[in-house]
Design a protein around this motif. Structure first.
Motif, PDB file in Angstrom:
ATOM      1  N   HIS A   1     -31.008   4.827 -12.713  1.00 27.17           N
ATOM      2  CA  HIS A   1     -29.666   4.245 -12.638  1.00 27.17           C
ATOM      3  C   HIS A   1     -29.307   3.559 -13.944  1.00 27.17           C
ATOM      4  O   HIS A   1     -28.178   3.624 -14.418  1.00 27.17           O
ATOM      5  CB  HIS A   1     -29.576   3.253 -11.476  1.00 27.17           C
ATOM      6  N   LEU A   2     -30.313   2.917 -14.526  1.00 29.32           N
ATOM      7  CA  LEU A   2     -30.145   2.255 -15.818  1.00 29.32           C
ATOM      8  C   LEU A   2     -29.848   3.288 -16.902  1.00 29.32           C
ATOM      9  O   LEU A   2     -28.928   3.128 -17.693  1.00 29.32           O
ATOM     10  CB  LEU A   2     -31.439   1.504 -16.148  1.00 29.32           C
ATOM     11  N   ALA A   3     -30.624   4.352 -16.917  1.00 31.55           N
ATOM     12  CA  ALA A   3     -30.446   5.423 -17.902  1.00 31.55           C
ATOM     13  C   ALA A   3     -29.053   6.047 -17.768  1.00 31.55           C
ATOM     14  O   ALA A   3     -28.382   6.306 -18.771  1.00 31.55           O
ATOM     15  CB  ALA A   3     -31.523   6.491 -17.719  1.00 31.55           C
ATOM     16  N   GLN A   4     -28.634   6.264 -16.531  1.00 28.07           N
ATOM     17  CA  GLN A   4     -27.312   6.854 -16.259  1.00 28.07           C
ATOM     18  C   GLN A   4     -26.206   5.938 -16.819  1.00 28.07           C
ATOM     19  O   GLN A   4     -25.304   6.403 -17.513  1.00 28.07           O
ATOM     20  CB  GLN A   4     -27.166   7.006 -14.746  1.00 28.07           C
TER      21      GLN A   4
ATOM     22  N   LEU B   1     -24.446  -3.182 -15.002  1.00 29.49           N
ATOM     23  CA  LEU B   1     -24.818  -2.388 -13.837  1.00 29.49           C
ATOM     24  C   LEU B   1     -25.081  -3.416 -12.734  1.00 29.49           C
ATOM     25  O   LEU B   1     -25.977  -4.254 -12.880  1.00 29.49           O
ATOM     26  CB  LEU B   1     -26.063  -1.562 -14.145  1.00 29.49           C
ATOM     27  N   ILE B   2     -24.258  -3.388 -11.692  1.00 28.54           N
ATOM     28  CA  ILE B   2     -24.347  -4.401 -10.632  1.00 28.54           C
ATOM     29  C   ILE B   2     -24.703  -3.723  -9.320  1.00 28.54           C
ATOM     30  O   ILE B   2     -24.056  -2.751  -8.927  1.00 28.54           O
ATOM     31  CB  ILE B   2     -23.008  -5.152 -10.488  1.00 28.54           C
TER      32      ILE B   2
ATOM     33  N   LYS C   1     -27.853  -5.758 -14.348  1.00 28.49           N
ATOM     34  CA  LYS C   1     -28.458  -5.534 -15.658  1.00 28.49           C
ATOM     35  C   LYS C   1     -27.328  -5.504 -16.679  1.00 28.49           C
ATOM     36  O   LYS C   1     -26.297  -4.873 -16.458  1.00 28.49           O
ATOM     37  CB  LYS C   1     -29.187  -4.181 -15.707  1.00 28.49           C
ATOM     38  N   ARG C   2     -27.560  -6.197 -17.769  1.00 26.58           N
ATOM     39  CA  ARG C   2     -26.628  -6.182 -18.885  1.00 26.58           C
ATOM     40  C   ARG C   2     -27.077  -5.058 -19.807  1.00 26.58           C
ATOM     41  O   ARG C   2     -28.253  -4.971 -20.128  1.00 26.58           O
ATOM     42  CB  ARG C   2     -26.775  -7.520 -19.589  1.00 26.58           C
TER      43      ARG C   2
ATOM     44  N   ILE D   1     -26.429   3.692 -19.171  1.00 27.49           N
ATOM     45  CA  ILE D   1     -26.481   3.689 -20.632  1.00 27.49           C
ATOM     46  C   ILE D   1     -25.869   4.979 -21.189  1.00 27.49           C
ATOM     47  O   ILE D   1     -25.138   4.952 -22.180  1.00 27.49           O
ATOM     48  CB  ILE D   1     -27.926   3.453 -21.141  1.00 27.49           C
ATOM     49  N   ASN D   2     -26.114   6.105 -20.516  1.00 25.78           N
ATOM     50  CA  ASN D   2     -25.483   7.370 -20.913  1.00 25.78           C
ATOM     51  C   ASN D   2     -23.967   7.255 -20.886  1.00 25.78           C
ATOM     52  O   ASN D   2     -23.282   7.756 -21.775  1.00 25.78           O
ATOM     53  CB  ASN D   2     -25.912   8.516 -19.986  1.00 25.78           C
ATOM     54  N   TYR D   3     -23.419   6.616 -19.847  1.00 27.76           N
ATOM     55  CA  TYR D   3     -21.965   6.443 -19.757  1.00 27.76           C
ATOM     56  C   TYR D   3     -21.452   5.580 -20.903  1.00 27.76           C
ATOM     57  O   TYR D   3     -20.444   5.892 -21.516  1.00 27.76           O
ATOM     58  CB  TYR D   3     -21.561   5.799 -18.423  1.00 27.76           C
ATOM     59  N   LEU D   4     -22.169   4.501 -21.191  1.00 25.10           N
ATOM     60  CA  LEU D   4     -21.773   3.631 -22.307  1.00 25.10           C
ATOM     61  C   LEU D   4     -21.690   4.436 -23.595  1.00 25.10           C
ATOM     62  O   LEU D   4     -20.735   4.313 -24.355  1.00 25.10           O
ATOM     63  CB  LEU D   4     -22.824   2.530 -22.520  1.00 25.10           C
ATOM     64  N   GLU D   5     -22.711   5.264 -23.818  1.00 30.27           N
ATOM     65  CA  GLU D   5     -22.748   6.079 -25.039  1.00 30.27           C
ATOM     66  C   GLU D   5     -21.646   7.128 -25.028  1.00 30.27           C
ATOM     67  O   GLU D   5     -20.986   7.359 -26.040  1.00 30.27           O
ATOM     68  CB  GLU D   5     -24.120   6.730 -25.199  1.00 30.27           C
TER      69      GLU D   5
END
Length: 129
Positions: free
Chosen positions: A90-93, A108-109, A119-120, A95-99
């Motif tokens: 979920h974290l990786a996903q 991510l809440i 997670k910030r 971060i992918n969206y941010l990129e």
């Protein structure tokens, strides 16, 4: 102390999410939390867009779209979950969206666990326009 980027906005968003979680608890669908957070952020005076369609590019070609839960103040991407446990995927996903959207900061809440978790996220590949 290193000043976190967009710290005040992320703090406000997390505060709103905490109010939602303490009022509703866990166990609802993501959509319910999304609607409640929308009301809470609006009453806090935050400016945001909800469920905005964002194009996904690959080799300069648009290959699809992805809907982001919230863009707050044009600076912070917020992705919501309502699951028991946030996992690395979920974290990786997120971060992918941010990129993909070239956003520098994200949250991510997760409303699905007994206490609110978040997670910030920081996009290390961020390119200022």
């Amino acid at each position: 102390m290193h000043q976190l980027k967009h710290d005040e906005i992320t703090r406000q968003i997390i505060g709103c999410a905490m109010k939602v979680h303490s009022t509703l608890g866990n166990g609802f669908q993501e959509k319910i939390y999304q609607r409640a957070l929308e009301l809470e952020m609006a009453s806090a005076g935050l400016v945001f867009e909800r469920e905005m369609d964002m194009p996904i590019y690959y080799m300069n070609q648009q290959i699809g779209e992805r809907r982001v839960d919230f863009f707050v103040e044009g600076l912070v991407m917020v992705e919501l979950k309502a699951i028991i446990l946030l996992e690395d995927v979920h974290l990786a996903q997120a971060i992918n969206y941010l990129e993909a959207y070239n956003m520098e900061v994200g949250l991510l809440i997760n409303f699905g666990s007994k206490s609110l978790t978040f997670k910030r996220l920081l996009n290390k590949k961020f390119k200022p326009n």
